[in-house]
Scaffold this motif. Structure first.
Motif, PDB file in Angstrom:
ATOM      1  N   GLU A  38      73.229  36.525 112.071  1.00 33.62           N
ATOM      2  CA  GLU A  38      73.591  35.481 111.106  1.00 33.62           C
ATOM      3  C   GLU A  38      74.659  35.988 110.143  1.00 33.62           C
ATOM      4  O   GLU A  38      75.598  35.259 109.799  1.00 33.62           O
ATOM      5  N   MET A  39      74.540  37.241 109.719  1.00 31.22           N
ATOM      6  CA  MET A  39      75.547  37.823 108.826  1.00 31.22           C
ATOM      7  C   MET A  39      76.896  37.943 109.540  1.00 31.22           C
ATOM      8  O   MET A  39      77.941  37.664 108.945  1.00 31.22           O
ATOM      9  N   ARG A  40      76.871  38.331 110.797  1.00 30.20           N
ATOM     10  CA  ARG A  40      78.115  38.421 111.562  1.00 30.20           C
ATOM     11  C   ARG A  40      78.751  37.048 111.746  1.00 30.20           C
ATOM     12  O   ARG A  40      79.972  36.898 111.669  1.00 30.20           O
ATOM     13  N   ALA A  41      77.936  36.035 112.013  1.00 25.79           N
ATOM     14  CA  ALA A  41      78.449  34.674 112.160  1.00 25.79           C
ATOM     15  C   ALA A  41      79.081  34.193 110.858  1.00 25.79           C
ATOM     16  O   ALA A  41      80.143  33.557 110.871  1.00 25.79           O
ATOM     17  N   TYR A  42      78.453  34.510 109.736  1.00 28.97           N
ATOM     18  CA  TYR A  42      78.983  34.132 108.421  1.00 28.97           C
ATOM     19  C   TYR A  42      80.318  34.820 108.170  1.00 28.97           C
ATOM     20  O   TYR A  42      81.297  34.181 107.773  1.00 28.97           O
ATOM     21  N   ALA A  43      80.377  36.118 108.442  1.00 28.64           N
ATOM     22  CA  ALA A  43      81.615  36.871 108.232  1.00 28.64           C
ATOM     23  C   ALA A  43      82.719  36.371 109.162  1.00 28.64           C
ATOM     24  O   ALA A  43      83.872  36.221 108.748  1.00 28.64           O
ATOM     25  N   SER A  44      82.376  36.093 110.398  1.00 30.47           N
ATOM     26  CA  SER A  44      83.361  35.599 111.358  1.00 30.47           C
ATOM     27  C   SER A  44      83.904  34.234 110.936  1.00 30.47           C
ATOM     28  O   SER A  44      85.111  33.990 111.014  1.00 30.47           O
ATOM     29  N   ALA A  45      83.027  33.363 110.476  1.00 35.59           N
ATOM     30  CA  ALA A  45      83.456  32.039 110.023  1.00 35.59           C
ATOM     31  C   ALA A  45      84.362  32.154 108.805  1.00 35.59           C
ATOM     32  O   ALA A  45      85.359  31.431 108.686  1.00 35.59           O
ATOM     33  N   ALA A  46      84.055  33.059 107.913  1.00 34.84           N
ATOM     34  CA  ALA A  46      84.881  33.260 106.722  1.00 34.84           C
ATOM     35  C   ALA A  46      86.248  33.831 107.098  1.00 34.84           C
ATOM     36  O   ALA A  46      87.276  33.385 106.589  1.00 34.84           O
ATOM     37  N   GLU A  47      86.268  34.799 107.992  1.00 36.40           N
ATOM     38  CA  GLU A  47      87.523  35.418 108.408  1.00 36.40           C
ATOM     39  C   GLU A  47      88.428  34.449 109.162  1.00 36.40           C
ATOM     40  O   GLU A  47      89.645  34.476 109.010  1.00 36.40           O
ATOM     41  N   SER A  48      87.834  33.596 109.983  1.00 36.71           N
ATOM     42  CA  SER A  48      88.626  32.673 110.799  1.00 36.71           C
ATOM     43  C   SER A  48      89.026  31.410 110.041  1.00 36.71           C
ATOM     44  O   SER A  48      89.807  30.613 110.548  1.00 36.71           O
ATOM     45  N   GLY A  49      88.467  31.229 108.853  1.00 38.19           N
ATOM     46  CA  GLY A  49      88.805  30.054 108.059  1.00 38.19           C
ATOM     47  C   GLY A  49      87.944  28.840 108.361  1.00 38.19           C
ATOM     48  O   GLY A  49      88.237  27.745 107.905  1.00 38.19           O
ATOM     49  N   GLN A  50      86.891  29.019 109.147  1.00 37.57           N
ATOM     50  CA  GLN A  50      86.003  27.899 109.455  1.00 37.57           C
ATOM     51  C   GLN A  50      85.239  27.447 108.220  1.00 37.57           C
ATOM     52  O   GLN A  50      84.900  26.269 108.108  1.00 37.57           O
ATOM     53  N   ILE A  51      84.933  28.374 107.340  1.00 37.84           N
ATOM     54  CA  ILE A  51      84.309  28.022 106.071  1.00 37.84           C
ATOM     55  C   ILE A  51      85.162  28.606 104.958  1.00 37.84           C
ATOM     56  O   ILE A  51      85.861  29.599 105.145  1.00 37.84           O
ATOM     57  N   GLU A  52      85.107  27.953 103.834  1.00 37.39           N
ATOM     58  CA  GLU A  52      85.844  28.415 102.665  1.00 37.39           C
ATOM     59  C   GLU A  52      84.825  28.896 101.646  1.00 37.39           C
ATOM     60  O   GLU A  52      83.886  28.174 101.305  1.00 37.39           O
ATOM     61  N   ILE A  53      84.970  30.114 101.183  1.00 36.05           N
ATOM     62  CA  ILE A  53      84.054  30.675 100.204  1.00 36.05           C
ATOM     63  C   ILE A  53      84.637  30.415  98.824  1.00 36.05           C
ATOM     64  O   ILE A  53      85.788  30.782  98.564  1.00 36.05           O
ATOM     65  N   PRO A  54      83.872  29.768  97.953  1.00 36.62           N
ATOM     66  CA  PRO A  54      84.404  29.473  96.615  1.00 36.62           C
ATOM     67  C   PRO A  54      84.686  30.761  95.835  1.00 36.62           C
ATOM     68  O   PRO A  54      83.959  31.731  95.947  1.00 36.62           O
ATOM     69  N   GLN A  55      85.759  30.726  95.050  1.00 33.27           N
ATOM     70  CA  GLN A  55      86.097  31.894  94.245  1.00 33.27           C
ATOM     71  C   GLN A  55      85.140  32.051  93.079  1.00 33.27           C
ATOM     72  O   GLN A  55      84.877  33.154  92.627  1.00 33.27           O
ATOM     73  N   ARG A  56      84.619  30.961  92.589  1.00 30.11           N
ATOM     74  CA  ARG A  56      83.598  31.016  91.538  1.00 30.11           C
ATOM     75  C   ARG A  56      82.709  29.799  91.672  1.00 30.11           C
ATOM     76  O   ARG A  56      83.095  28.785  92.226  1.00 30.11           O
ATOM     77  N   TRP A  57      81.513  29.919  91.184  1.00 31.02           N
ATOM     78  CA  TRP A  57      80.557  28.823  91.230  1.00 31.02           C
ATOM     79  C   TRP A  57      79.585  28.986  90.078  1.00 31.02           C
ATOM     80  O   TRP A  57      79.480  30.037  89.476  1.00 31.02           O
ATOM     81  N   THR A  58      78.865  27.932  89.830  1.00 32.77           N
ATOM     82  CA  THR A  58      77.885  27.929  88.754  1.00 32.77           C
ATOM     83  C   THR A  58      76.497  27.902  89.371  1.00 32.77           C
ATOM     84  O   THR A  58      76.215  27.065  90.231  1.00 32.77           O
ATOM     85  N   SER A  59      75.640  28.790  88.937  1.00 36.44           N
ATOM     86  CA  SER A  59      74.268  28.822  89.403  1.00 36.44           C
ATOM     87  C   SER A  59      73.365  28.245  88.334  1.00 36.44           C
ATOM     88  O   SER A  59      73.504  28.565  87.156  1.00 36.44           O
ATOM     89  N   TYR A  60      72.467  27.383  88.735  1.00 36.64           N
ATOM     90  CA  TYR A  60      71.565  26.757  87.776  1.00 36.64           C
ATOM     91  C   TYR A  60      70.137  27.247  87.944  1.00 36.64           C
ATOM     92  O   TYR A  60      69.199  26.587  87.577  1.00 36.64           O
ATOM     93  N   ASN A  61      69.967  28.439  88.478  1.00 35.82           N
ATOM     94  CA  ASN A  61      68.619  29.003  88.654  1.00 35.82           C
ATOM     95  C   ASN A  61      68.090  29.550  87.360  1.00 35.82           C
ATOM     96  O   ASN A  61      68.699  30.103  86.560  1.00 35.82           O
TER      97      ASN A  61
END
Length: 61
Positions: A38-61
């Motif tokens: 799952e970690m490899r799939a996430y990294a691969s998707a991020a590297e290939s541009g399939q998903i966009e990782i936000p530069q910043r986000w707000t956590s409400y936890n």
């Protein structure tokens, strides 16, 4: 970041967290391999541009 990109990223995060949770509840080789895959799939998707990782986000936890 578009709304659909944010949802894709959120879904990837949720899948990774569920795999980690499964491993922590029942540690074993099979669960560890699932987490690493799952970690490899996430990294691969991020590297290939399939998903966009936000530069910043707000956590409400």
């Amino acid at each position: 970041m578009s709304k659909s990109s944010r949802y894709e990223w959120r879904d990837q995060q949720a899948a990774l967290q569920e795999r980690m949770k499964g491993f922590l509840e029942n540690p074993g080789t099979e669960q560890l391999e699932a987490v690493v895959a799952e970690m490899r799939a996430y990294a691969s998707a991020a590297e290939s541009g399939q998903i966009e990782i936000p530069q910043r986000w707000t956590s409400y936890n």
